[in-house]
Design a protein around this motif. Sequence first.
Motif, PDB file in Angstrom:
ATOM      1  N   THR A  63       3.656   9.223  14.250  1.00 21.23           N
ATOM      2  CA  THR A  63       2.926   8.023  13.837  1.00 21.23           C
ATOM      3  C   THR A  63       2.303   8.228  12.464  1.00 21.23           C
ATOM      4  O   THR A  63       1.700   9.267  12.197  1.00 21.23           O
ATOM      5  CB  THR A  63       1.823   7.693  14.857  1.00 21.23           C
ATOM      6  N   THR A  64       2.466   7.222  11.605  1.00 24.47           N
ATOM      7  CA  THR A  64       1.869   7.229  10.275  1.00 24.47           C
ATOM      8  C   THR A  64       1.016   5.972  10.131  1.00 24.47           C
ATOM      9  O   THR A  64       1.448   4.886  10.520  1.00 24.47           O
ATOM     10  CB  THR A  64       2.960   7.225   9.177  1.00 24.47           C
ATOM     11  N   ARG A  65      -0.172   6.121   9.577  1.00 22.42           N
ATOM     12  CA  ARG A  65      -1.070   4.992   9.403  1.00 22.42           C
ATOM     13  C   ARG A  65      -1.436   4.834   7.929  1.00 22.42           C
ATOM     14  O   ARG A  65      -1.500   5.803   7.187  1.00 22.42           O
ATOM     15  CB  ARG A  65      -2.318   5.177  10.235  1.00 22.42           C
ATOM     16  N   ALA A  66      -1.706   3.589   7.554  1.00 19.57           N
ATOM     17  CA  ALA A  66      -2.120   3.278   6.190  1.00 19.57           C
ATOM     18  C   ALA A  66      -2.867   1.951   6.221  1.00 19.57           C
ATOM     19  O   ALA A  66      -2.914   1.272   7.252  1.00 19.57           O
ATOM     20  CB  ALA A  66      -0.912   3.187   5.263  1.00 19.57           C
ATOM     21  N   GLY A  91       0.840  -1.187   0.000  1.00 22.99           N
ATOM     22  CA  GLY A  91       0.000   0.000   0.000  1.00 22.99           C
ATOM     23  C   GLY A  91       0.873   1.234   0.000  1.00 22.99           C
ATOM     24  O   GLY A  91       2.098   1.145  -0.094  1.00 22.99           O
ATOM     25  N   ASN A  92       0.247   2.387   0.099  1.00 20.81           N
ATOM     26  CA  ASN A  92       0.970   3.650   0.104  1.00 20.81           C
ATOM     27  C   ASN A  92       0.672   4.420   1.377  1.00 20.81           C
ATOM     28  O   ASN A  92      -0.454   4.418   1.864  1.00 20.81           O
ATOM     29  CB  ASN A  92       0.585   4.500  -1.106  1.00 20.81           C
ATOM     30  N   LEU A  93       1.702   5.091   1.872  1.00 22.34           N
ATOM     31  CA  LEU A  93       1.535   5.978   3.011  1.00 22.34           C
ATOM     32  C   LEU A  93       0.752   7.211   2.558  1.00 22.34           C
ATOM     33  O   LEU A  93       0.626   7.470   1.357  1.00 22.34           O
ATOM     34  CB  LEU A  93       2.904   6.379   3.561  1.00 22.34           C
ATOM     35  N   VAL A  97       4.867   1.063   0.690  1.00 21.54           N
ATOM     36  CA  VAL A  97       5.284   0.160   1.750  1.00 21.54           C
ATOM     37  C   VAL A  97       4.839  -1.240   1.350  1.00 21.54           C
ATOM     38  O   VAL A  97       3.740  -1.415   0.817  1.00 21.54           O
ATOM     39  CB  VAL A  97       4.649   0.537   3.102  1.00 21.54           C
ATOM     40  N   ARG A  98       5.689  -2.221   1.619  1.00 18.16           N
ATOM     41  CA  ARG A  98       5.364  -3.611   1.287  1.00 18.16           C
ATOM     42  C   ARG A  98       5.901  -4.515   2.390  1.00 18.16           C
ATOM     43  O   ARG A  98       7.036  -4.346   2.840  1.00 18.16           O
ATOM     44  CB  ARG A  98       5.998  -3.975  -0.048  1.00 18.16           C
ATOM     45  N   ILE A  99       5.084  -5.455   2.824  1.00 13.50           N
ATOM     46  CA  ILE A  99       5.482  -6.456   3.806  1.00 13.50           C
ATOM     47  C   ILE A  99       5.172  -7.822   3.207  1.00 13.50           C
ATOM     48  O   ILE A  99       4.042  -8.068   2.774  1.00 13.50           O
ATOM     49  CB  ILE A  99       4.721  -6.282   5.141  1.00 13.50           C
ATOM     50  N   GLY A 103      -4.949  -5.607   7.554  1.00 10.99           N
ATOM     51  CA  GLY A 103      -4.068  -4.713   6.805  1.00 10.99           C
ATOM     52  C   GLY A 103      -3.881  -3.342   7.409  1.00 10.99           C
ATOM     53  O   GLY A 103      -3.236  -2.481   6.807  1.00 10.99           O
ATOM     54  N   THR A 104      -4.427  -3.101   8.599  1.00 10.01           N
ATOM     55  CA  THR A 104      -4.220  -1.817   9.266  1.00 10.01           C
ATOM     56  C   THR A 104      -2.757  -1.720   9.677  1.00 10.01           C
ATOM     57  O   THR A 104      -2.265  -2.532  10.459  1.00 10.01           O
ATOM     58  CB  THR A 104      -5.132  -1.675  10.492  1.00 10.01           C
ATOM     59  N   TYR A 105      -2.061  -0.728   9.116  1.00  5.72           N
ATOM     60  CA  TYR A 105      -0.613  -0.578   9.272  1.00  5.72           C
ATOM     61  C   TYR A 105      -0.315   0.689  10.068  1.00  5.72           C
ATOM     62  O   TYR A 105      -0.916   1.735   9.820  1.00  5.72           O
ATOM     63  CB  TYR A 105       0.008  -0.492   7.877  1.00  5.72           C
ATOM     64  N   THR A 106       0.606   0.576  11.021  1.00  7.59           N
ATOM     65  CA  THR A 106       1.032   1.719  11.814  1.00  7.59           C
ATOM     66  C   THR A 106       2.553   1.739  11.861  1.00  7.59           C
ATOM     67  O   THR A 106       3.188   0.715  12.134  1.00  7.59           O
ATOM     68  CB  THR A 106       0.486   1.629  13.254  1.00  7.59           C
TER      69      THR A 106
END
Length: 109
Positions: free
Chosen positions: A101-104, A33-35, A41-43, A89-92
Amino acid sequence: MSLSACVTGGGTPANGGAALSASQAAFIGDWSGNLPGGKPVRIVVGEDGGVSYYYQNQVQKLSNVKLTSSRLSMTVGTNGSTASMTQDGTYTFIWGPTGETTRATLRKS
């Protein structure tokens, strides 16, 4: 490309390399996804529990990778930054030096 090809060469093992439980297996896959500013960002979580993390398409050093039935968490880089993701998929991301803090939302492909 198969998932195993994505993590060959060693994603950092979650939980010290212990086998994944059925509930932890929900994280297996390629999440991206994108910030808010548009940076990607990729995991990638392998079937063996190996985790690879990419920021702006560059692999990042990981430590303290932990995977529970509800959350994947890790230390990213060497400045104390942390990242976490839930099964939906909630990313912090928390920037170590400032605590910003950044969320995506990441999606599994």
